[in-house]
Design a protein around this motif. Structure first.
Motif, PDB file in Angstrom:
ATOM      1  N   CYS A  80      27.684  49.084  47.903  1.00 27.28           N
ATOM      2  CA  CYS A  80      28.908  49.638  47.303  1.00 27.28           C
ATOM      3  C   CYS A  80      29.934  49.916  48.397  1.00 27.28           C
ATOM      4  CB  CYS A  80      28.608  50.939  46.558  1.00 27.28           C
ATOM      5  SG  CYS A  80      27.384  50.789  45.235  1.00 27.28           S
ATOM      6  N   LYS A  81      31.201  50.000  47.990  1.00 24.83           N
ATOM      7  CA  LYS A  81      32.279  50.279  48.927  1.00 24.83           C
ATOM      8  C   LYS A  81      33.296  51.220  48.284  1.00 24.83           C
ATOM      9  CE  LYS A  81      31.965  45.503  50.653  1.00 24.83           C
ATOM     10  NZ  LYS A  81      31.193  45.714  51.890  1.00 24.83           N
ATOM     11  N   LEU A  82      33.903  52.040  49.139  1.00 25.71           N
ATOM     12  CA  LEU A  82      35.015  52.902  48.745  1.00 25.71           C
ATOM     13  C   LEU A  82      36.063  52.820  49.835  1.00 25.71           C
ATOM     14  CD1 LEU A  82      36.341  55.246  47.048  1.00 25.71           C
ATOM     15  CD2 LEU A  82      35.094  56.820  48.546  1.00 25.71           C
ATOM     16  N   VAL A  83      37.262  52.365  49.466  1.00 26.40           N
ATOM     17  CA  VAL A  83      38.378  52.325  50.412  1.00 26.40           C
ATOM     18  C   VAL A  83      39.374  53.401  50.002  1.00 26.40           C
ATOM     19  CG1 VAL A  83      40.180  50.927  51.475  1.00 26.40           C
ATOM     20  CG2 VAL A  83      38.060  49.842  50.711  1.00 26.40           C
ATOM     21  N   THR A  86      45.760  56.375  52.626  1.00 23.45           N
ATOM     22  CA  THR A  86      46.128  57.352  53.657  1.00 23.45           C
ATOM     23  C   THR A  86      46.435  58.703  53.018  1.00 23.45           C
ATOM     24  OG1 THR A  86      47.043  55.573  55.015  1.00 23.45           O
ATOM     25  CG2 THR A  86      47.699  57.830  55.554  1.00 23.45           C
ATOM     26  N   THR A  87      47.183  58.672  51.931  1.00 23.08           N
ATOM     27  CA  THR A  87      47.501  59.884  51.179  1.00 23.08           C
ATOM     28  C   THR A  87      47.140  59.648  49.715  1.00 23.08           C
ATOM     29  OG1 THR A  87      49.352  60.373  52.669  1.00 23.08           O
ATOM     30  CG2 THR A  87      49.287  61.549  50.552  1.00 23.08           C
ATOM     31  N   PRO A  88      46.035  60.229  49.234  1.00 29.78           N
ATOM     32  CA  PRO A  88      45.637  60.004  47.841  1.00 29.78           C
ATOM     33  C   PRO A  88      46.677  60.499  46.851  1.00 29.78           C
ATOM     34  CG  PRO A  88      43.826  60.939  49.109  1.00 29.78           C
ATOM     35  CD  PRO A  88      45.052  61.039  49.967  1.00 29.78           C
ATOM     36  N   ALA A  89      46.913  59.712  45.817  1.00 28.51           N
ATOM     37  CA  ALA A  89      47.816  60.115  44.746  1.00 28.51           C
ATOM     38  C   ALA A  89      47.174  61.204  43.904  1.00 28.51           C
ATOM     39  CB  ALA A  89      48.152  58.913  43.866  1.00 28.51           C
ATOM     40  N   PRO A  90      47.971  62.031  43.248  1.00 27.27           N
ATOM     41  CA  PRO A  90      47.407  63.041  42.345  1.00 27.27           C
ATOM     42  C   PRO A  90      46.526  62.379  41.294  1.00 27.27           C
ATOM     43  CG  PRO A  90      49.748  63.428  42.700  1.00 27.27           C
ATOM     44  CD  PRO A  90      49.451  62.099  43.327  1.00 27.27           C
ATOM     45  N   THR A  91      45.441  63.016  40.943  1.00 31.47           N
ATOM     46  CA  THR A  91      44.423  62.563  39.975  1.00 31.47           C
ATOM     47  C   THR A  91      43.549  61.439  40.521  1.00 31.47           C
ATOM     48  OG1 THR A  91      45.663  60.840  38.738  1.00 31.47           O
ATOM     49  CG2 THR A  91      46.000  63.158  38.080  1.00 31.47           C
ATOM     50  N   ALA A  92      43.780  60.985  41.761  1.00 26.14           N
ATOM     51  CA  ALA A  92      42.924  59.996  42.423  1.00 26.14           C
ATOM     52  C   ALA A  92      42.661  58.750  41.588  1.00 26.14           C
ATOM     53  CB  ALA A  92      41.596  60.649  42.826  1.00 26.14           C
ATOM     54  N   PRO A  93      43.700  57.994  41.221  1.00 27.78           N
ATOM     55  CA  PRO A  93      43.485  56.745  40.479  1.00 27.78           C
ATOM     56  C   PRO A  93      42.764  55.719  41.346  1.00 27.78           C
ATOM     57  CG  PRO A  93      45.751  56.883  41.239  1.00 27.78           C
ATOM     58  CD  PRO A  93      45.122  58.210  41.545  1.00 27.78           C
ATOM     59  N   TRP A  94      42.076  54.778  40.689  1.00 23.22           N
ATOM     60  CA  TRP A  94      41.346  53.765  41.461  1.00 23.22           C
ATOM     61  C   TRP A  94      41.243  52.454  40.712  1.00 23.22           C
ATOM     62  CZ3 TRP A  94      35.714  53.007  40.302  1.00 23.22           C
ATOM     63  CH2 TRP A  94      35.242  53.830  39.262  1.00 23.22           C
ATOM     64  N   ILE A  95      41.141  51.379  41.488  1.00 28.67           N
ATOM     65  CA  ILE A  95      40.926  50.045  40.939  1.00 28.67           C
ATOM     66  C   ILE A  95      39.518  49.604  41.326  1.00 28.67           C
ATOM     67  CG2 ILE A  95      42.048  48.966  42.949  1.00 28.67           C
ATOM     68  CD1 ILE A  95      42.925  46.695  41.033  1.00 28.67           C
ATOM     69  N   TRP A  96      38.817  49.046  40.359  1.00 26.57           N
ATOM     70  CA  TRP A  96      37.403  48.695  40.538  1.00 26.57           C
ATOM     71  C   TRP A  96      37.293  47.182  40.600  1.00 26.57           C
ATOM     72  CZ3 TRP A  96      33.245  51.447  37.061  1.00 26.57           C
ATOM     73  CH2 TRP A  96      31.972  51.252  37.616  1.00 26.57           C
ATOM     74  N   ARG A  97      37.094  46.661  41.800  1.00 26.60           N
ATOM     75  CA  ARG A  97      36.960  45.219  42.022  1.00 26.60           C
ATOM     76  C   ARG A  97      35.554  44.772  41.626  1.00 26.60           C
ATOM     77  NH1 ARG A  97      38.771  40.185  44.865  1.00 26.60           N
ATOM     78  NH2 ARG A  97      40.632  41.350  45.463  1.00 26.60           N
ATOM     79  N   ALA A  98      35.488  43.736  40.796  1.00 24.75           N
ATOM     80  CA  ALA A  98      34.192  43.305  40.276  1.00 24.75           C
ATOM     81  C   ALA A  98      33.458  42.351  41.220  1.00 24.75           C
ATOM     82  CB  ALA A  98      34.373  42.637  38.913  1.00 24.75           C
ATOM     83  N   ARG A  99      34.151  41.344  41.738  1.00 16.81           N
ATOM     84  CA  ARG A  99      33.488  40.330  42.563  1.00 16.81           C
ATOM     85  C   ARG A  99      34.445  39.884  43.669  1.00 16.81           C
ATOM     86  NH1 ARG A  99      30.055  38.109  43.951  1.00 16.81           N
ATOM     87  NH2 ARG A  99      29.392  36.201  42.945  1.00 16.81           N
ATOM     88  N   PHE A 100      33.867  39.119  44.607  1.00 15.95           N
ATOM     89  CA  PHE A 100      34.637  38.468  45.664  1.00 15.95           C
ATOM     90  C   PHE A 100      35.468  39.474  46.466  1.00 15.95           C
ATOM     91  CE2 PHE A 100      34.301  35.568  41.959  1.00 15.95           C
ATOM     92  CZ  PHE A 100      33.325  34.722  42.488  1.00 15.95           C
ATOM     93  N   TRP A 101      34.736  40.434  47.030  1.00 15.03           N
ATOM     94  CA  TRP A 101      35.369  41.499  47.796  1.00 15.03           C
ATOM     95  C   TRP A 101      36.271  40.915  48.893  1.00 15.03           C
ATOM     96  CZ3 TRP A 101      36.489  46.376  47.432  1.00 15.03           C
ATOM     97  CH2 TRP A 101      36.867  47.090  48.581  1.00 15.03           C
ATOM     98  N   GLY A 102      37.496  41.395  48.934  1.00 13.03           N
ATOM     99  CA  GLY A 102      38.433  41.003  49.975  1.00 13.03           C
ATOM    100  C   GLY A 102      39.181  39.713  49.723  1.00 13.03           C
ATOM    101  N   HIS A 103      38.828  38.988  48.649  1.00 15.20           N
ATOM    102  CA  HIS A 103      39.527  37.734  48.362  1.00 15.20           C
ATOM    103  C   HIS A 103      40.859  38.035  47.665  1.00 15.20           C
ATOM    104  CE1 HIS A 103      40.186  33.544  47.416  1.00 15.20           C
ATOM    105  NE2 HIS A 103      40.324  33.835  46.132  1.00 15.20           N
ATOM    106  N   GLU A 104      41.937  37.469  48.200  1.00 14.75           N
ATOM    107  CA  GLU A 104      43.272  37.702  47.648  1.00 14.75           C
ATOM    108  C   GLU A 104      43.474  39.193  47.323  1.00 14.75           C
ATOM    109  OE1 GLU A 104      45.421  35.514  47.786  1.00 14.75           O
ATOM    110  OE2 GLU A 104      44.509  33.529  47.579  1.00 14.75           O
ATOM    111  N   PRO A 105      43.512  40.027  48.358  1.00 12.44           N
ATOM    112  CA  PRO A 105      43.522  41.483  48.151  1.00 12.44           C
ATOM    113  C   PRO A 105      44.910  42.090  47.939  1.00 12.44           C
ATOM    114  CG  PRO A 105      43.470  41.042  50.483  1.00 12.44           C
ATOM    115  CD  PRO A 105      43.487  39.685  49.792  1.00 12.44           C
ATOM    116  N   PHE A 120      34.026  49.095  44.874  1.00  7.80           N
ATOM    117  CA  PHE A 120      33.221  47.893  44.644  1.00  7.80           C
ATOM    118  C   PHE A 120      31.764  48.298  44.491  1.00  7.80           C
ATOM    119  CE2 PHE A 120      30.456  44.587  46.461  1.00  7.80           C
ATOM    120  CZ  PHE A 120      30.820  43.479  45.699  1.00  7.80           C
ATOM    121  N   CYS A 121      31.083  47.666  43.524  1.00 12.49           N
ATOM    122  CA  CYS A 121      29.639  47.851  43.343  1.00 12.49           C
ATOM    123  C   CYS A 121      29.065  46.477  43.033  1.00 12.49           C
ATOM    124  CB  CYS A 121      29.358  48.827  42.203  1.00 12.49           C
ATOM    125  SG  CYS A 121      27.593  49.019  41.800  1.00 12.49           S
TER     126      CYS A 121
END
Length: 302
Positions: A80-83, A86-105, A120-121
């Protein structure tokens, strides 16, 4: 006059000694930071990244993701990965990448710059089956323990479309939106190659093993992503579909086109960006502004 100046110097010196003994100074690199800024360390410990070690019981390894801190760890042996921004937005939104970590990021990096986290998981070779869903369930539980937003944006490129649609359909109220990019919606199309696509024989065998099905049994399968849309529509989950019209690996006519048509017929909200003449690649956009806009609007509605 000389005596008076010496007295003033002595008073200033004594005052400086008094201040230095009562107001602590903390050094960061070569710059002094006053005690009024000492909350930064405490603030960091309260971020998702700061909470990760506490809930894992072990220290994640750290790396770099396009200038942002990436933490790598395992959940029951699953990578798993967590990126972190630098400054987290309020409520800590996140995008969950399913496959191909780092491809066209491009989208991932753009959202990091806006204070989102990227996660990523690993669910490789599972093709969105029940084991993949269980892995994501476990990761989601961790995400809530460390303070990430309860409704991530899911990002599914190519075969990643299988898990994002499957997990979202199992948890429609735990998703703010879904971005699918030349995505697989029917395993018979890819890797099966049972329609107009080229197929992938080796991956097809792995897929059959993952679902414990025979090739004959897939002929009547009615439990794929395209059969699980009702709950997503009822929950008001918006979808953004990137569609390269000349894709002969994951043909739109058997995948994304069916998704768009079915979702709209059910009353769901789905945007499509169609790109004539492009094959399965490239994914994403050089300028991800339309995708960022979709993500920001999706999270704003929650």
């Amino acid at each position: 006059m000389l005596h008076f100046n010496r007295s003033r110097l002595l008073l200033r010196f004594c005052f400086a000694i008094f201040v230095s003994s009562t107001v602590p100074v903390f050094l960061v690199a070569d710059a002094p930071v006053s005690s009024g800024q000492t909350q930064s360390a405490e603030t960091v410990s309260n971020t998702p990244a700061g909470q990760l070690e506490t809930h894992l019981g072990t220290k994640p390894s750290s790396g770099d993701f396009h200038g942002f801190t990436q933490q790598e760890f395992e959940l029951d042996g699953v990578a798993c990965k967590l990126v972190s921004p630098t400054t987290p937005a309020p409520t800590a939104p996140w995008i969950w990448r399913a496959r191909f970590w780092g491809h066209e990021p491009q989208l991932d990096v753009a959202l990091l710059n806006q204070g989102w986290h990227v996660c990523f998981c690993d669910i490789a070779d599972l093709f969105g089956n029940e084991t993949a869903v269980q892995r994501w369930d476990q990761f989601y539980d961790l995400s809530q323990q460390i303070g990430l937003h309860p409704q991530p944006l899911l990002e599914g490129m190519s075969r990643g479309g299988l898990i994002v649609m499957r997990w979202a359909s199992a948890h429609p109220n735990q998703v703010c939106g879904i971005y699918v990019d030349n995505a697989v919606m029917d395993v018979r199309s890819w890797p099966g190659g049972k329609g107009s696509g080229v197929g992938a024989p080796r991956a097809w065998k792995t897929c059959l093993d993952a679902y414990q099905m025979t090739e004959e049994q897939t002929e009547t399968i009615d439990d794929g992503p395209l059969h699980r849309l009702d709950g997503l529509v009822k929950a008001g989950v918006p979808i953004f579909a990137m569609i390269n019209e000349a894709d002969n690996v994951v043909p739109p006519s058997e995948n994304s086109d069916v998704l768009v048509k079915s979702y709209r017929e059910l009353g769901g909200t789905i945007q499509e960006m169609r790109r004539p003449g492009l094959g399965h690649h490239p994914h994403s956009l050089k300028d991800p502004a339309p995708l960022v806009k979709f993500a920001v609007e999706a999270i704003a509605k929650q």
